[in-house]
Motif scaffolding. Structure first.
Motif, PDB file in Angstrom:
ATOM      1  N   ILE A 124       0.786  -1.540  -0.299  1.00 49.54           N
ATOM      2  CA  ILE A 124      -0.336  -0.180   0.182  1.00 49.54           C
ATOM      3  C   ILE A 124       0.903   1.638   0.347  1.00 49.54           C
ATOM      4  O   ILE A 124       0.613   1.632  -1.256  1.00 49.54           O
ATOM      5  N   GLN A 125       2.036   1.139   0.322  1.00 47.74           N
ATOM      6  CA  GLN A 125       3.025   2.276   0.697  1.00 47.74           C
ATOM      7  C   GLN A 125       3.648   2.609  -0.541  1.00 47.74           C
ATOM      8  O   GLN A 125       3.266   3.477  -0.710  1.00 47.74           O
ATOM      9  N   LEU A 126       4.004   1.850  -1.232  1.00 44.65           N
ATOM     10  CA  LEU A 126       4.484   1.931  -2.647  1.00 44.65           C
ATOM     11  C   LEU A 126       3.972   2.521  -3.334  1.00 44.65           C
ATOM     12  O   LEU A 126       4.562   3.642  -4.195  1.00 44.65           O
ATOM     13  N   MET A 127       2.724   1.768  -3.897  1.00 42.96           N
ATOM     14  CA  MET A 127       1.932   1.615  -4.077  1.00 42.96           C
ATOM     15  C   MET A 127       1.107   3.922  -4.036  1.00 42.96           C
ATOM     16  O   MET A 127       1.154   4.053  -5.525  1.00 42.96           O
ATOM     17  N   ILE A 128       1.781   3.986  -3.094  1.00 45.97           N
ATOM     18  CA  ILE A 128       1.149   5.707  -2.828  1.00 45.97           C
ATOM     19  C   ILE A 128       1.657   5.968  -3.372  1.00 45.97           C
ATOM     20  O   ILE A 128       1.948   7.189  -4.143  1.00 45.97           O
ATOM     21  N   GLU A 129       3.279   5.962  -3.118  1.00 52.54           N
ATOM     22  CA  GLU A 129       4.337   6.894  -2.931  1.00 52.54           C
ATOM     23  C   GLU A 129       4.878   7.126  -4.460  1.00 52.54           C
ATOM     24  O   GLU A 129       5.013   7.857  -5.103  1.00 52.54           O
ATOM     25  N   GLN A 130       4.532   5.736  -5.251  1.00 51.68           N
ATOM     26  CA  GLN A 130       5.027   5.715  -6.794  1.00 51.68           C
ATOM     27  C   GLN A 130       4.012   5.370  -7.939  1.00 51.68           C
ATOM     28  O   GLN A 130       4.505   5.385  -8.795  1.00 51.68           O
ATOM     29  N   THR A 139      -9.488   5.653  -8.801  1.00 52.00           N
ATOM     30  CA  THR A 139     -10.658   5.143  -8.753  1.00 52.00           C
ATOM     31  C   THR A 139     -11.249   5.134  -7.306  1.00 52.00           C
ATOM     32  O   THR A 139     -11.675   3.595  -6.859  1.00 52.00           O
ATOM     33  N   PRO A 140     -10.523   5.853  -6.317  1.00 45.54           N
ATOM     34  CA  PRO A 140     -11.204   5.038  -4.728  1.00 45.54           C
ATOM     35  C   PRO A 140     -12.845   5.294  -4.770  1.00 45.54           C
ATOM     36  O   PRO A 140     -13.114   6.016  -5.225  1.00 45.54           O
ATOM     37  N   ASN A 141     -12.764   4.121  -4.095  1.00 48.82           N
ATOM     38  CA  ASN A 141     -14.777   4.742  -3.296  1.00 48.82           C
ATOM     39  C   ASN A 141     -14.045   4.949  -1.597  1.00 48.82           C
ATOM     40  O   ASN A 141     -13.163   5.460  -1.345  1.00 48.82           O
ATOM     41  N   LEU A 142     -15.289   5.447  -0.672  1.00 45.43           N
ATOM     42  CA  LEU A 142     -15.065   6.205   0.148  1.00 45.43           C
ATOM     43  C   LEU A 142     -14.682   5.767   1.228  1.00 45.43           C
ATOM     44  O   LEU A 142     -13.967   6.321   2.099  1.00 45.43           O
ATOM     45  N   THR A 143     -14.837   4.687   1.311  1.00 46.76           N
ATOM     46  CA  THR A 143     -14.415   3.570   2.770  1.00 46.76           C
ATOM     47  C   THR A 143     -12.556   3.474   1.903  1.00 46.76           C
ATOM     48  O   THR A 143     -11.838   3.717   3.208  1.00 46.76           O
ATOM     49  N   GLU A 144     -12.094   3.188   1.158  1.00 50.36           N
ATOM     50  CA  GLU A 144     -10.578   3.187   0.451  1.00 50.36           C
ATOM     51  C   GLU A 144     -10.302   4.842   0.674  1.00 50.36           C
ATOM     52  O   GLU A 144      -9.016   5.418   1.400  1.00 50.36           O
ATOM     53  N   ALA A 145     -10.598   6.276   0.390  1.00 49.46           N
ATOM     54  CA  ALA A 145     -10.675   7.459   0.437  1.00 49.46           C
ATOM     55  C   ALA A 145      -9.937   7.516   1.816  1.00 49.46           C
ATOM     56  O   ALA A 145      -9.813   8.698   2.126  1.00 49.46           O
ATOM     57  N   SER A 146     -11.611   7.325   2.550  1.00 47.47           N
ATOM     58  CA  SER A 146     -11.179   7.817   4.371  1.00 47.47           C
ATOM     59  C   SER A 146      -9.542   6.765   4.695  1.00 47.47           C
ATOM     60  O   SER A 146      -9.095   7.728   5.217  1.00 47.47           O
ATOM     61  N   TRP A 147      -9.685   5.431   4.276  1.00 43.66           N
ATOM     62  CA  TRP A 147      -8.578   5.189   4.524  1.00 43.66           C
ATOM     63  C   TRP A 147      -7.031   5.423   3.796  1.00 43.66           C
ATOM     64  O   TRP A 147      -5.852   6.647   5.136  1.00 43.66           O
ATOM     65  N   LEU A 148      -7.264   6.680   3.558  1.00 43.68           N
ATOM     66  CA  LEU A 148      -6.348   7.071   2.659  1.00 43.68           C
ATOM     67  C   LEU A 148      -5.618   8.312   2.759  1.00 43.68           C
ATOM     68  O   LEU A 148      -4.628   8.872   3.247  1.00 43.68           O
ATOM     69  N   LEU A 149      -6.552   8.921   3.559  1.00 43.40           N
ATOM     70  CA  LEU A 149      -6.641  10.564   3.758  1.00 43.40           C
ATOM     71  C   LEU A 149      -6.206  10.668   5.533  1.00 43.40           C
ATOM     72  O   LEU A 149      -6.527  12.039   5.989  1.00 43.40           O
ATOM     73  N   GLY A 150      -7.122   9.336   6.380  1.00 40.22           N
ATOM     74  CA  GLY A 150      -7.410   9.109   7.264  1.00 40.22           C
ATOM     75  C   GLY A 150      -8.490   9.937   8.608  1.00 40.22           C
ATOM     76  O   GLY A 150      -8.529  10.410   9.686  1.00 40.22           O
ATOM     77  N   LYS A 151      -8.938  10.006   7.390  1.00 41.69           N
ATOM     78  CA  LYS A 151     -10.631  11.199   8.048  1.00 41.69           C
ATOM     79  C   LYS A 151     -12.100  10.578   7.255  1.00 41.69           C
ATOM     80  O   LYS A 151     -11.730   9.708   6.033  1.00 41.69           O
ATOM     81  N   GLU A 152     -13.099  10.282   8.099  1.00 38.97           N
ATOM     82  CA  GLU A 152     -13.829   9.181   7.437  1.00 38.97           C
ATOM     83  C   GLU A 152     -14.981  10.249   6.136  1.00 38.97           C
ATOM     84  O   GLU A 152     -15.084  12.342   6.904  1.00 38.97           O
ATOM     85  N   ALA A 162     -11.746  16.625  -0.155  1.00 43.43           N
ATOM     86  CA  ALA A 162     -11.400  14.853  -0.677  1.00 43.43           C
ATOM     87  C   ALA A 162     -10.500  14.113  -1.076  1.00 43.43           C
ATOM     88  O   ALA A 162      -9.433  14.010  -1.643  1.00 43.43           O
ATOM     89  N   ALA A 163     -11.153  15.145  -2.793  1.00 40.21           N
ATOM     90  CA  ALA A 163     -10.487  14.248  -4.306  1.00 40.21           C
ATOM     91  C   ALA A 163      -9.409  15.208  -4.193  1.00 40.21           C
ATOM     92  O   ALA A 163      -8.451  14.520  -4.916  1.00 40.21           O
ATOM     93  N   LYS A 164      -9.314  16.061  -4.063  1.00 42.49           N
ATOM     94  CA  LYS A 164      -8.825  17.372  -3.825  1.00 42.49           C
ATOM     95  C   LYS A 164      -7.548  16.881  -3.073  1.00 42.49           C
ATOM     96  O   LYS A 164      -6.511  17.287  -3.505  1.00 42.49           O
ATOM     97  N   GLU A 165      -8.239  16.380  -2.315  1.00 42.35           N
ATOM     98  CA  GLU A 165      -6.704  16.102  -1.028  1.00 42.35           C
ATOM     99  C   GLU A 165      -5.967  14.866  -1.990  1.00 42.35           C
ATOM    100  O   GLU A 165      -4.447  14.337  -1.601  1.00 42.35           O
ATOM    101  N   LEU A 166      -6.878  13.861  -2.140  1.00 38.30           N
ATOM    102  CA  LEU A 166      -6.118  12.289  -2.630  1.00 38.30           C
ATOM    103  C   LEU A 166      -5.196  13.387  -4.365  1.00 38.30           C
ATOM    104  O   LEU A 166      -4.668  11.729  -4.494  1.00 38.30           O
ATOM    105  N   LEU A 167      -5.850  13.803  -5.041  1.00 41.39           N
ATOM    106  CA  LEU A 167      -4.984  14.325  -5.779  1.00 41.39           C
ATOM    107  C   LEU A 167      -3.025  14.583  -5.726  1.00 41.39           C
ATOM    108  O   LEU A 167      -2.544  14.480  -6.389  1.00 41.39           O
ATOM    109  N   LYS A 168      -3.452  15.067  -4.946  1.00 39.63           N
ATOM    110  CA  LYS A 168      -1.523  15.281  -3.920  1.00 39.63           C
ATOM    111  C   LYS A 168      -0.630  14.012  -3.843  1.00 39.63           C
ATOM    112  O   LYS A 168       0.727  14.636  -3.547  1.00 39.63           O
TER     113      LYS A 168
END
Length: 264
Positions: A124-130, A139-152, A162-168
């Protein structure tokens, strides 16, 4: 003059019940006019009741499958689903970074719908970073987005930010899927790195047959990109296809659990 196909490569795990994974990708890509190629990352044991086992393919074998398609058939788009292990993520990142012009749709699969882990923590960490920085549409769902951003994330109003934050994390665009919203009209939110925001609203279809919805959507986006459509239209067209597939399959009975969409 010879005719050409619209080849799409799916890098994902198999599903013997054909509701999700490579098998659902094959059906979806073919239904929408593409030519499906595959690189299998794992053999799963699953049916409509859930996942009961996963047998990973050696990372080198995954790499060689991907290379065989990229260097010969030259797909016009790539869909990525379950990668399962850190070593596989590493090989996929390495080979795909050598083909930067091919659009990639990544369904960030961490857990099955039944709660079975589908990727280890290092992966997961390597996927996020590279891997995220190589992606055209995430294409995350709400559960995956919540996990990635650390908030519900559970309300429509939260989705654009939330989508803007994921773009980062580096993807060129993020489609935040709202299938888990508790509303009669569901919304997906597409945000591009240019700052454009698009909502795709669709009526909720009451059905128990939704196994493989994420796989189907990401594959549909990929085949639309392969055919030269813009990201916005590729996502819109794919969303319409998925909604129709859920509607078409809602009255069928297959197995004792969460059945598949009607892809054709």
């Amino acid at each position: 003059m010879k005719k050409t196909y619209f080849p799409v490569l799916s890098i994902a795990g198999s599903d013997p019940s054909s509701g999700a994974g490579i098998q659902a990708d094959l059906i979806t890509i073919a239904a929408l006019g593409g030519y499906a190629c595959t690189a299998i990352t794992a053999i799963t044991v699953q049916n409509t009741l859930g996942v009961s086992g996963i047998y990973p393919v050696p990372a080198q074998a995954v790499r060689e499958q991907v290379e065989a398609i990229l260097t010969d058939i030259k797909p016009l788009a790539i869909k990525i689903g379950m990668l399962h292990r850190f070593e596989i993520v590493k090989e996929v990142v390495d080979i795909l970074s050598q083909f930067p012009k091919v659009p990639i749709v990544l369904d960030p699969v961490f857990l099955s719908s039944s709660g079975h882990p589908l990727l280890d923590e290092e992966g997961i960490q390597l996927m996020i970073e590279q891997l995220f920085p190589l992606v055209t549409v995430l294409t995350p769902n709400l559960t995956e987005a919540s996990w990635l951003l650390g908030k519900e994330i559970k309300e429509k109003d939260q989705m654009p930010e939330a989508a803007k934050e994921l773009l980062k994390f580096g993807a060129k665009s993020v489609l935040l899927k709202g299938g888990h919203l508790e509303e009669e009209v569901l919304s997906d939110c597409l945000v591009k790195s240019s700052g454009e925001i698009f909502f795709l609203d669709h009526k909720k279809v009451n059905s128990n047959n939704t196994h493989g919805t994420g796989c189907t959507l990401s594959s549909a986006i990929a085949v639309n990109l392969a055919q030269g459509f813009s990201v916005e239209y590729a996502v819109e067209r794919a969303t319409e296809y998925v909604v129709k597939s859920i509607e078409g399959g809602k009255d069928y009975q297959l197995g004792g659990g969460n059945g598949p969409l009607k892809h054709i």
